[in-house]
Design a protein around this motif. Structure first.
Motif, PDB file in Angstrom:
ATOM      1  N   SER A   1       0.986  -1.318  -0.107  1.00  0.00           N
ATOM      2  CA  SER A   1       0.168  -0.122   0.121  1.00  0.00           C
ATOM      3  C   SER A   1       0.740   1.241   0.024  1.00  0.00           C
ATOM      4  O   SER A   1       0.380   2.106  -0.895  1.00  0.00           O
ATOM      5  CB  SER A   1      -0.882   0.109   1.217  1.00  0.00           C
ATOM      6  N   LEU A   2       1.878   1.283   0.790  1.00  0.00           N
ATOM      7  CA  LEU A   2       2.641   2.300   0.791  1.00  0.00           C
ATOM      8  C   LEU A   2       3.662   2.484  -0.642  1.00  0.00           C
ATOM      9  O   LEU A   2       3.500   3.658  -0.952  1.00  0.00           O
ATOM     10  CB  LEU A   2       3.953   2.146   2.025  1.00  0.00           C
ATOM     11  N   ALA A   3       3.878   1.557  -1.143  1.00  0.00           N
ATOM     12  CA  ALA A   3       4.543   1.574  -2.379  1.00  0.00           C
ATOM     13  C   ALA A   3       3.577   2.234  -3.495  1.00  0.00           C
ATOM     14  O   ALA A   3       4.251   3.038  -4.221  1.00  0.00           O
ATOM     15  CB  ALA A   3       5.239   0.327  -2.880  1.00  0.00           C
ATOM     16  N   LYS A   4       2.434   1.761  -3.481  1.00  0.00           N
ATOM     17  CA  LYS A   4       1.389   2.218  -4.361  1.00  0.00           C
ATOM     18  C   LYS A   4       1.158   3.527  -4.200  1.00  0.00           C
ATOM     19  O   LYS A   4       1.108   4.464  -5.405  1.00  0.00           O
ATOM     20  CB  LYS A   4       0.195   1.218  -4.648  1.00  0.00           C
ATOM     21  N   SER A   5       1.201   4.206  -3.271  1.00  0.00           N
ATOM     22  CA  SER A   5       1.134   5.632  -2.744  1.00  0.00           C
ATOM     23  C   SER A   5       1.977   6.329  -3.279  1.00  0.00           C
ATOM     24  O   SER A   5       1.866   7.596  -3.413  1.00  0.00           O
ATOM     25  CB  SER A   5       0.794   5.788  -1.248  1.00  0.00           C
TER      26      SER A   5
ATOM     27  N   ASP B   1      11.614  -1.573   2.559  1.00  0.00           N
ATOM     28  CA  ASP B   1      11.876  -0.032   2.574  1.00  0.00           C
ATOM     29  C   ASP B   1      13.015   0.437   1.825  1.00  0.00           C
ATOM     30  O   ASP B   1      13.268   1.422   1.153  1.00  0.00           O
ATOM     31  CB  ASP B   1      12.293   0.244   4.277  1.00  0.00           C
ATOM     32  N   ASN B   2      14.097  -0.430   1.602  1.00  0.00           N
ATOM     33  CA  ASN B   2      15.253  -0.272   0.887  1.00  0.00           C
ATOM     34  C   ASN B   2      14.937  -0.251  -0.625  1.00  0.00           C
ATOM     35  O   ASN B   2      15.142   0.459  -1.359  1.00  0.00           O
ATOM     36  CB  ASN B   2      16.424  -1.613   1.001  1.00  0.00           C
ATOM     37  N   ALA B   3      13.874  -1.314  -0.804  1.00  0.00           N
ATOM     38  CA  ALA B   3      13.654  -1.198  -2.394  1.00  0.00           C
ATOM     39  C   ALA B   3      12.709  -0.066  -2.777  1.00  0.00           C
ATOM     40  O   ALA B   3      12.798   0.476  -3.746  1.00  0.00           O
ATOM     41  CB  ALA B   3      12.736  -2.391  -2.679  1.00  0.00           C
ATOM     42  N   ILE B   4      11.957   0.333  -1.712  1.00  0.00           N
ATOM     43  CA  ILE B   4      11.077   1.738  -2.041  1.00  0.00           C
ATOM     44  C   ILE B   4      12.011   2.753  -2.161  1.00  0.00           C
ATOM     45  O   ILE B   4      11.690   3.640  -3.151  1.00  0.00           O
ATOM     46  CB  ILE B   4      10.165   1.843  -0.981  1.00  0.00           C
TER      47      ILE B   4
END
Length: 220
Positions: free
Chosen positions: A94-98, A129-132
């Motif tokens: 959800s965080l990544a999509k945002s 988190d690292n990937a984001i």
């Protein structure tokens, strides 16, 4: 040397606790949204019935579009079979999509894990988190994170791949050089410590603009 090691352990412990609190807050926020949507379910149904009764199809269609958009933000897209893994993966997706990052995830865990939920939270949370962070350095059309989790015989296999701004990252010892500062270094060290404690295996590879981390954790 012993004093330095104790200080490092203390700093790692503090970082781990802050990380866990952050992840649990993200998970809690996601489920608060879900509970709120369910609470309003009856009101949504009544509103749509009212539009249908007056044959106001344009208003009904618009209302359905709004509901679809709202539900997308709280939809539980991954069901691995492990509740904690579901929670942390879905909150991070959800965080990544945002942040306009595409996530392709395939995760299946059909057995009860011996790895603790805290360890899984630390590993998955740090990897995500690292990937984001790496993805945010790229144009939106190039942002992509691929995740695979599953059992390989008696071991839990975890794989994270994301594109990076660098074609090939530089490696220092067993780790790739971090440009994010101390917190990032602690995250990597924490993952390595967990894998080592569980007598698992970890591999990191940077090639052709993609960074991949693979982990095996025994579940006997």
């Amino acid at each position: 040397m012993k004093l330095f090691s104790k200080r490092m352990d203390k700093e790692l412990a503090i970082y781990q606790q802050e990380l866990i609190e952050t992840h649990y807050q993200e998970v809690d926020n996601m489920y608060r949204q879900i509970r709120g949507w369910r609470h309003d379910y009856r009101n949504h149904i009544q509103t749509m019935k009212a539009y249908a009764a007056t044959e106001n199809w344009e208003a009904l269609s618009h209302y359905l579009d709004l509901l679809d958009e709202d539900l997308t933000t709280v939809d539980t897209v991954i069901k691995t079979g492990n509740p904690m893994t579901d929670a942390i993966l879905n909150s991070k997706i959800s965080l990544a999509k945002s942040k306009n990052i595409q996530v392709i995830a395939d995760a299946h865990i059909p057995v009860k894990l011996t790895s603790s939920e805290i360890d899984l939270c630390c590993i998955i949370g740090n990897l995500f988190d690292n990937a984001i962070d790496a993805s945010l350095k790229l144009p939106e059309e190039h942002r992509l994170i691929r995740i695979y989790m599953g059992m390989k015989n008696t071991q839990l296999y975890i794989s994270f791949t994301n594109f990076t701004a660098e074609k090939k990252m530089k490696k220092e010892g067993n780790l790739f050089r971090s440009t994010k500062g101390a917190g990032h270094g602690f995250g990597l060290a924490r993952i390595d410590a967990i894998v080592e404690r569980q007598e698992g295996y970890i591999s990191r590879n940077s090639e052709d603009g993609a960074f991949t981390t693979e982990i095996l954790l025994p579940q006997l």
